[in-house]
Design a protein around this motif. Sequence first.
Motif, PDB file in Angstrom:
ATOM      1  N   ALA A  70     -17.286 -47.383   9.065  1.00  0.00           N
ATOM      2  CA  ALA A  70     -18.432 -47.291   8.443  1.00  0.00           C
ATOM      3  C   ALA A  70     -19.875 -46.916   9.572  1.00  0.00           C
ATOM      4  O   ALA A  70     -20.610 -45.580   9.395  1.00  0.00           O
ATOM      5  CB  ALA A  70     -19.173 -48.530   8.034  1.00  0.00           C
ATOM      6  N   PRO A  71     -19.788 -47.560  10.673  1.00  0.00           N
ATOM      7  CA  PRO A  71     -20.849 -46.955  11.710  1.00  0.00           C
ATOM      8  C   PRO A  71     -20.839 -45.387  12.046  1.00  0.00           C
ATOM      9  O   PRO A  71     -21.560 -44.799  12.289  1.00  0.00           O
ATOM     10  CB  PRO A  71     -20.442 -47.979  12.851  1.00  0.00           C
ATOM     11  CG  PRO A  71     -20.075 -49.250  12.325  1.00  0.00           C
ATOM     12  CD  PRO A  71     -19.025 -48.564  11.152  1.00  0.00           C
ATOM     13  N   ALA A  72     -19.377 -45.004  12.358  1.00  0.00           N
ATOM     14  CA  ALA A  72     -19.234 -43.543  12.574  1.00  0.00           C
ATOM     15  C   ALA A  72     -19.554 -42.741  11.364  1.00  0.00           C
ATOM     16  O   ALA A  72     -20.316 -41.997  11.851  1.00  0.00           O
ATOM     17  CB  ALA A  72     -17.769 -43.525  12.733  1.00  0.00           C
ATOM     18  N   LYS A  73     -19.505 -43.117  10.068  1.00  0.00           N
ATOM     19  CA  LYS A  73     -20.004 -42.242   9.018  1.00  0.00           C
ATOM     20  C   LYS A  73     -21.488 -42.301   9.008  1.00  0.00           C
ATOM     21  O   LYS A  73     -22.167 -41.498   8.792  1.00  0.00           O
ATOM     22  CB  LYS A  73     -19.334 -42.886   7.581  1.00  0.00           C
ATOM     23  CG  LYS A  73     -18.048 -42.471   7.475  1.00  0.00           C
ATOM     24  CD  LYS A  73     -17.599 -42.974   6.214  1.00  0.00           C
ATOM     25  CE  LYS A  73     -15.913 -42.708   6.098  1.00  0.00           C
ATOM     26  NZ  LYS A  73     -15.626 -43.262   4.323  1.00  0.00           N
ATOM     27  N   SER A  74     -22.030 -43.392   9.298  1.00  0.00           N
ATOM     28  CA  SER A  74     -23.610 -43.520   9.382  1.00  0.00           C
ATOM     29  C   SER A  74     -24.029 -42.806  10.357  1.00  0.00           C
ATOM     30  O   SER A  74     -25.161 -41.914  10.424  1.00  0.00           O
ATOM     31  CB  SER A  74     -23.915 -45.059   9.630  1.00  0.00           C
ATOM     32  OG  SER A  74     -25.461 -45.163   9.490  1.00  0.00           O
ATOM     33  N   ALA A  75     -23.661 -42.578  11.743  1.00  0.00           N
ATOM     34  CA  ALA A  75     -24.144 -41.989  12.928  1.00  0.00           C
ATOM     35  C   ALA A  75     -23.981 -40.566  12.449  1.00  0.00           C
ATOM     36  O   ALA A  75     -24.799 -39.730  12.883  1.00  0.00           O
ATOM     37  CB  ALA A  75     -23.247 -42.424  14.102  1.00  0.00           C
ATOM     38  N   ALA A  76     -22.646 -40.110  11.884  1.00  0.00           N
ATOM     39  CA  ALA A  76     -22.480 -38.570  11.477  1.00  0.00           C
ATOM     40  C   ALA A  76     -23.797 -38.041  10.485  1.00  0.00           C
ATOM     41  O   ALA A  76     -24.077 -37.252  10.698  1.00  0.00           O
ATOM     42  CB  ALA A  76     -21.049 -38.480  10.987  1.00  0.00           C
ATOM     43  N   ALA A  77     -24.046 -39.180   9.594  1.00  0.00           N
ATOM     44  CA  ALA A  77     -24.929 -38.620   8.591  1.00  0.00           C
ATOM     45  C   ALA A  77     -26.122 -38.473   9.101  1.00  0.00           C
ATOM     46  O   ALA A  77     -27.063 -37.711   8.872  1.00  0.00           O
ATOM     47  CB  ALA A  77     -24.929 -39.720   7.385  1.00  0.00           C
ATOM     48  N   ALA A  78     -26.506 -39.418  10.131  1.00  0.00           N
ATOM     49  CA  ALA A  78     -27.961 -39.611  11.043  1.00  0.00           C
ATOM     50  C   ALA A  78     -27.878 -38.200  11.453  1.00  0.00           C
ATOM     51  O   ALA A  78     -29.144 -37.514  11.671  1.00  0.00           O
ATOM     52  CB  ALA A  78     -28.004 -40.608  11.804  1.00  0.00           C
ATOM     53  N   GLY A  79     -26.890 -37.904  12.438  1.00  0.00           N
ATOM     54  CA  GLY A  79     -26.925 -36.397  13.277  1.00  0.00           C
ATOM     55  C   GLY A  79     -27.145 -35.511  12.424  1.00  0.00           C
ATOM     56  O   GLY A  79     -27.712 -34.521  12.687  1.00  0.00           O
ATOM     57  N   ALA A  80     -26.542 -35.491  11.169  1.00  0.00           N
ATOM     58  CA  ALA A  80     -26.659 -34.135  10.108  1.00  0.00           C
ATOM     59  C   ALA A  80     -28.087 -34.060   9.880  1.00  0.00           C
ATOM     60  O   ALA A  80     -28.714 -33.002   9.617  1.00  0.00           O
ATOM     61  CB  ALA A  80     -25.740 -34.231   9.182  1.00  0.00           C
ATOM     62  N   ARG A  81     -28.829 -35.328   9.420  1.00  0.00           N
ATOM     63  CA  ARG A  81     -30.026 -35.384   9.064  1.00  0.00           C
ATOM     64  C   ARG A  81     -31.109 -34.738  10.225  1.00  0.00           C
ATOM     65  O   ARG A  81     -32.093 -34.020   9.981  1.00  0.00           O
ATOM     66  CB  ARG A  81     -30.578 -36.420   8.509  1.00  0.00           C
ATOM     67  CG  ARG A  81     -30.049 -36.705   7.165  1.00  0.00           C
ATOM     68  CD  ARG A  81     -30.703 -38.206   6.610  1.00  0.00           C
ATOM     69  NE  ARG A  81     -30.580 -39.469   7.547  1.00  0.00           N
ATOM     70  CZ  ARG A  81     -29.531 -40.270   7.456  1.00  0.00           C
ATOM     71  NH1 ARG A  81     -28.668 -40.356   6.298  1.00  0.00           N
ATOM     72  NH2 ARG A  81     -29.545 -41.328   8.165  1.00  0.00           N
ATOM     73  N   ARG A  82     -30.816 -35.081  11.363  1.00  0.00           N
ATOM     74  CA  ARG A  82     -31.453 -34.710  12.478  1.00  0.00           C
ATOM     75  C   ARG A  82     -31.515 -33.402  12.917  1.00  0.00           C
ATOM     76  O   ARG A  82     -32.334 -32.423  12.981  1.00  0.00           O
ATOM     77  CB  ARG A  82     -31.009 -35.550  13.989  1.00  0.00           C
ATOM     78  CG  ARG A  82     -31.606 -36.890  13.988  1.00  0.00           C
ATOM     79  CD  ARG A  82     -31.385 -37.437  15.216  1.00  0.00           C
ATOM     80  NE  ARG A  82     -30.180 -37.797  15.609  1.00  0.00           N
ATOM     81  CZ  ARG A  82     -29.389 -38.708  15.502  1.00  0.00           C
ATOM     82  NH1 ARG A  82     -29.958 -39.669  14.909  1.00  0.00           N
ATOM     83  NH2 ARG A  82     -28.189 -38.609  16.078  1.00  0.00           N
ATOM     84  N   ARG A  83     -30.192 -32.743  12.680  1.00  0.00           N
ATOM     85  CA  ARG A  83     -29.962 -31.302  12.780  1.00  0.00           C
ATOM     86  C   ARG A  83     -30.598 -30.668  11.853  1.00  0.00           C
ATOM     87  O   ARG A  83     -31.253 -29.290  11.772  1.00  0.00           O
ATOM     88  CB  ARG A  83     -28.493 -30.999  12.772  1.00  0.00           C
ATOM     89  CG  ARG A  83     -27.651 -31.337  14.240  1.00  0.00           C
ATOM     90  CD  ARG A  83     -26.242 -30.833  14.094  1.00  0.00           C
ATOM     91  NE  ARG A  83     -25.423 -31.398  13.022  1.00  0.00           N
ATOM     92  CZ  ARG A  83     -24.719 -32.433  12.961  1.00  0.00           C
ATOM     93  NH1 ARG A  83     -24.857 -33.209  14.141  1.00  0.00           N
ATOM     94  NH2 ARG A  83     -24.022 -32.807  12.129  1.00  0.00           N
ATOM     95  N   ALA A  84     -30.692 -31.084  10.539  1.00  0.00           N
ATOM     96  CA  ALA A  84     -31.336 -30.331   9.434  1.00  0.00           C
ATOM     97  C   ALA A  84     -32.761 -30.327   9.644  1.00  0.00           C
ATOM     98  O   ALA A  84     -33.624 -29.335   9.578  1.00  0.00           O
ATOM     99  CB  ALA A  84     -31.095 -31.166   8.045  1.00  0.00           C
ATOM    100  N   LEU A  85     -33.406 -31.491  10.337  1.00  0.00           N
ATOM    101  CA  LEU A  85     -34.751 -31.612  10.454  1.00  0.00           C
ATOM    102  C   LEU A  85     -35.119 -30.569  11.596  1.00  0.00           C
ATOM    103  O   LEU A  85     -36.281 -29.964  11.466  1.00  0.00           O
ATOM    104  CB  LEU A  85     -35.190 -32.757  10.580  1.00  0.00           C
ATOM    105  CG  LEU A  85     -35.255 -34.017   9.771  1.00  0.00           C
ATOM    106  CD1 LEU A  85     -35.496 -35.358  10.231  1.00  0.00           C
ATOM    107  CD2 LEU A  85     -36.078 -33.400   8.759  1.00  0.00           C
TER     108      LEU A  85
END
Length: 224
Positions: A70-85
């Motif tokens: 779960a933490p890995a998936k959460s970190a990956a999603a947060a990284g994707a959001r940061r890259r999108a921003l």
Amino acid sequence: MIITCPACDTRYTLADSAVGPQGRKVRCAQCGHMWWQSPQDDSVFHPDEVTEFHPVPPPSSKTPSSKKKAPAKSAAAAGARRRALVGWGAFVAVLVVIGAAGYFGRATVVRLWPPAALFYETVGLPVEPPGSGLQLQNVRSEQKAEDGKTALLVEGQILNVSETARMVPTLRVTALGADRQPLRNWTVEPVPPQILPGEIATFRDVQADAAGVQEVMITFDGGR
């Protein structure tokens, strides 16, 4: 210890001290069945106080491995959001730079691509043509011999006839031959590059080879 209801098989957990060495009567919270619970598990019924226990929660369906993922998936999603921003921010910054260049450098844009003047006028940003507010005066050209060749002298003045300070654009000189056919052209930089209302800038240029030149034409080029 863990006990099980003999009627519905519901399991309960309780401390060993809750039963005591003599045992005690208990009631199933699930089906209401009563029985005598003792450490020896004998089923002798006594009309003592009934103690009701709550069922043991069912084991969690999540495995330790799923909790770790779960933490890995959460970190990956947060990284994707940061890259999108970051991507959107860069895109907006490029648009701002292009817009600023188009606004402040619109005179250059129109000079390089004249049809852009219509676009600027449509959006309420009319572009003044090169030399707006300025007037050429006392312009003269003269041919004279230098080192066995005919040189061409071009000179004149630029007057600021507007009510504001004006940048003096580059001048384009076009040499015309017979039948007013263009022979060649070049640019001349007037001085000073900016003049106040009523002030005058001057220009002077000598071309070494003026063979065939019958006339010169001087225009504001706007390249400064």
